[in-house]
Design a protein around this motif. Structure first.
Motif, PDB file in Angstrom:
ATOM      1  N   TYR A 234       0.897  -1.042  -0.015  1.00 21.16           N
ATOM      2  CA  TYR A 234      -0.007  -0.116   0.022  1.00 21.16           C
ATOM      3  C   TYR A 234       0.898   1.264  -0.173  1.00 21.16           C
ATOM      4  O   TYR A 234       0.385   2.153  -0.845  1.00 21.16           O
ATOM      5  CB  TYR A 234      -1.043  -0.026   1.326  1.00 21.16           C
TER       6      TYR A 234
ATOM      7  N   GLN B 219      -9.204  -8.208 -10.934  1.00 18.50           N
ATOM      8  CA  GLN B 219      -7.747  -8.233 -10.679  1.00 18.50           C
ATOM      9  C   GLN B 219      -6.853  -7.622 -11.809  1.00 18.50           C
ATOM     10  O   GLN B 219      -6.185  -6.899 -12.007  1.00 18.50           O
ATOM     11  CB  GLN B 219      -7.195  -9.680 -10.358  1.00 18.50           C
TER      12      GLN B 219
ATOM     13  N   ARG C 229      -7.718  -3.811 -11.802  1.00 20.59           N
ATOM     14  CA  ARG C 229      -7.363  -2.735 -10.849  1.00 20.59           C
ATOM     15  C   ARG C 229      -6.312  -3.127  -9.971  1.00 20.59           C
ATOM     16  O   ARG C 229      -5.835  -2.272  -9.251  1.00 20.59           O
ATOM     17  CB  ARG C 229      -8.521  -2.974  -9.999  1.00 20.59           C
ATOM     18  N   HIS C 230      -5.713  -4.525 -10.064  1.00 21.14           N
ATOM     19  CA  HIS C 230      -4.639  -4.971  -9.238  1.00 21.14           C
ATOM     20  C   HIS C 230      -3.803  -5.611  -9.805  1.00 21.14           C
ATOM     21  O   HIS C 230      -3.049  -6.923  -9.306  1.00 21.14           O
ATOM     22  CB  HIS C 230      -5.128  -5.392  -7.943  1.00 21.14           C
ATOM     23  N   THR C 231      -3.201  -5.299 -11.006  1.00 23.13           N
ATOM     24  CA  THR C 231      -2.118  -6.147 -11.700  1.00 23.13           C
ATOM     25  C   THR C 231      -0.845  -6.288 -10.937  1.00 23.13           C
ATOM     26  O   THR C 231      -0.190  -7.190 -11.290  1.00 23.13           O
ATOM     27  CB  THR C 231      -1.813  -5.454 -13.043  1.00 23.13           C
ATOM     28  N   ASP C 232      -0.453  -5.503 -10.122  1.00 22.30           N
ATOM     29  CA  ASP C 232       0.739  -5.585  -9.307  1.00 22.30           C
ATOM     30  C   ASP C 232       0.737  -6.207  -7.763  1.00 22.30           C
ATOM     31  O   ASP C 232       1.516  -6.140  -7.294  1.00 22.30           O
ATOM     32  CB  ASP C 232       1.418  -4.262  -8.933  1.00 22.30           C
ATOM     33  N   GLY C 233      -0.673  -6.714  -7.859  1.00 25.35           N
ATOM     34  CA  GLY C 233      -0.853  -7.240  -6.575  1.00 25.35           C
ATOM     35  C   GLY C 233      -0.804  -8.759  -6.534  1.00 25.35           C
ATOM     36  O   GLY C 233      -0.663  -9.500  -7.489  1.00 25.35           O
TER      37      GLY C 233
ATOM     38  N   ALA D  71      -3.278 -10.995  -8.239  1.00 27.15           N
ATOM     39  CA  ALA D  71      -3.503 -11.098  -9.612  1.00 27.15           C
ATOM     40  C   ALA D  71      -3.030 -12.276 -10.239  1.00 27.15           C
ATOM     41  O   ALA D  71      -3.349 -12.536 -11.419  1.00 27.15           O
ATOM     42  CB  ALA D  71      -2.385  -9.881 -10.295  1.00 27.15           C
TER      43      ALA D  71
ATOM     44  N   TYR E 268     -13.647  -9.590   1.482  1.00 27.25           N
ATOM     45  CA  TYR E 268     -13.120  -9.131   0.247  1.00 27.25           C
ATOM     46  C   TYR E 268     -14.242  -8.994  -0.495  1.00 27.25           C
ATOM     47  O   TYR E 268     -15.336  -9.771  -0.676  1.00 27.25           O
ATOM     48  CB  TYR E 268     -11.998 -10.342  -0.351  1.00 27.25           C
TER      49      TYR E 268
ATOM     50  N   LYS F  46      -6.134   3.001  -2.640  1.00 29.46           N
ATOM     51  CA  LYS F  46      -6.800   1.675  -2.479  1.00 29.46           C
ATOM     52  C   LYS F  46      -7.691   1.565  -1.096  1.00 29.46           C
ATOM     53  O   LYS F  46      -8.377   0.978  -1.042  1.00 29.46           O
ATOM     54  CB  LYS F  46      -5.821   0.641  -2.714  1.00 29.46           C
TER      55      LYS F  46
END
Length: 250
Positions: A21, A116, A119-123, A126, A173, A216
């Motif tokens: 984060y 994913q 919105r969250h390709t680097d998480g 993903a 979630y 986020k």
């Protein structure tokens, strides 16, 4: 009598790793194993103490140089939607929520993958496989449920994974159709869960961690009034508190 919290013999800390984060920060967590007798009772106590659940574990941040992750909950009986939130409810009047057991479907996973990727390709999520998603939803030792939100035509728009607590619901979630930003589906999920918590006669919706400087995570303070946990005490999140937390972040 020994407390339920003390009966858990499986508390440990993780190795430091980059914070997902806040750039430049290192994250470390304390972990508790919920796969024990009376898991719901332990989960309730840990949730009130600021822990979150993932699979069969409960966790809380214990970072050495940062205290930005702040547990946040909504006292639902006092909640009043603002103008933007009322508009979100009107714009999504065609969606209908249904409570389901925590059992996954290929349709849910397809929506999860779309969310994913957008919105969250680097998480970490993903790269989750279908089996990873099944484990996230179905591997739970506590009372857990799903809500699916669909249009009149049956299109799946939102999925929310929720835990039931003694004093509220805990939003584990949620994910949603990422191609319809004007619907504000993330906010809609929270607004619905506030209403559902109140309908069940429970006082709080637990929203996890609020982080003022994380795009986020900062949105959670838009739902007012809100309460945060600091130094072991839940208290109202006000403008002065928000400013003080911002100054505390390196």
């Amino acid at each position: 009598m020994v407390s339920t919290l003390r009966q858990s013999q499986f508390f440990y800390t993780t190795a430091p790793q980059p914070c997902p984060y806040l750039p430049g920060q290192m994250e470390r967590k304390v972990i508790a194993d919920l796969a024990v007798p009376n898991a719901d009772a332990l989960h309730n106590r840990l949730s009130r103490a600021g822990f979150r659940r993932s699979h069969t574990l409960a966790y809380a941040p214990v970072c050495a140089t940062c205290s930005a992750c702040t547990p946040i909950r909504i006292p639902v009986q006092r909640f009043e939607p603002d103008r933007t939130q009322r508009r979100t409810l009107r714009h999504n009047a065609d969606l209908h929520a249904k409570r389901l057991p925590p059992i996954t479907t290929p349709e849910q996973y397809a929506l999860f993958r779309r969310y994913q990727t957008a919105r969250h390709t680097d998480g970490d999520m993903a790269t989750m496989t279908g089996e990873d998603y099944r484990s996230m939803v179905e591997d739970t030792p506590v009372e857990t449920m799903l809500f699916e939100f669909r249009t009149d035509a049956g299109e799946l728009m939102i999925v929310s994974l929720i835990d039931r607590l003694e004093d509220g619901l805990s939003a584990v979630y949620s994910f949603y159709n990422p191609d319809l930003p004007r619907r504000s589906l993330g906010s809609l999920a929270v607004l619905f869960l506030i209403e559902e918590t109140a309908r069940l006669g429970l006082p709080y919706l637990y929203l996890g961690y609020w982080i003022q400087k994380s795009r986020k995570m900062s949105y959670k303070s838009r739902f007012q009034p809100a309460e945060i946990l600091t130094h072991g005490v839940w208290h109202t999140l006000d403008a002065e508190t928000q400013q003080a937390q911002t100054q505390d972040i390196p």
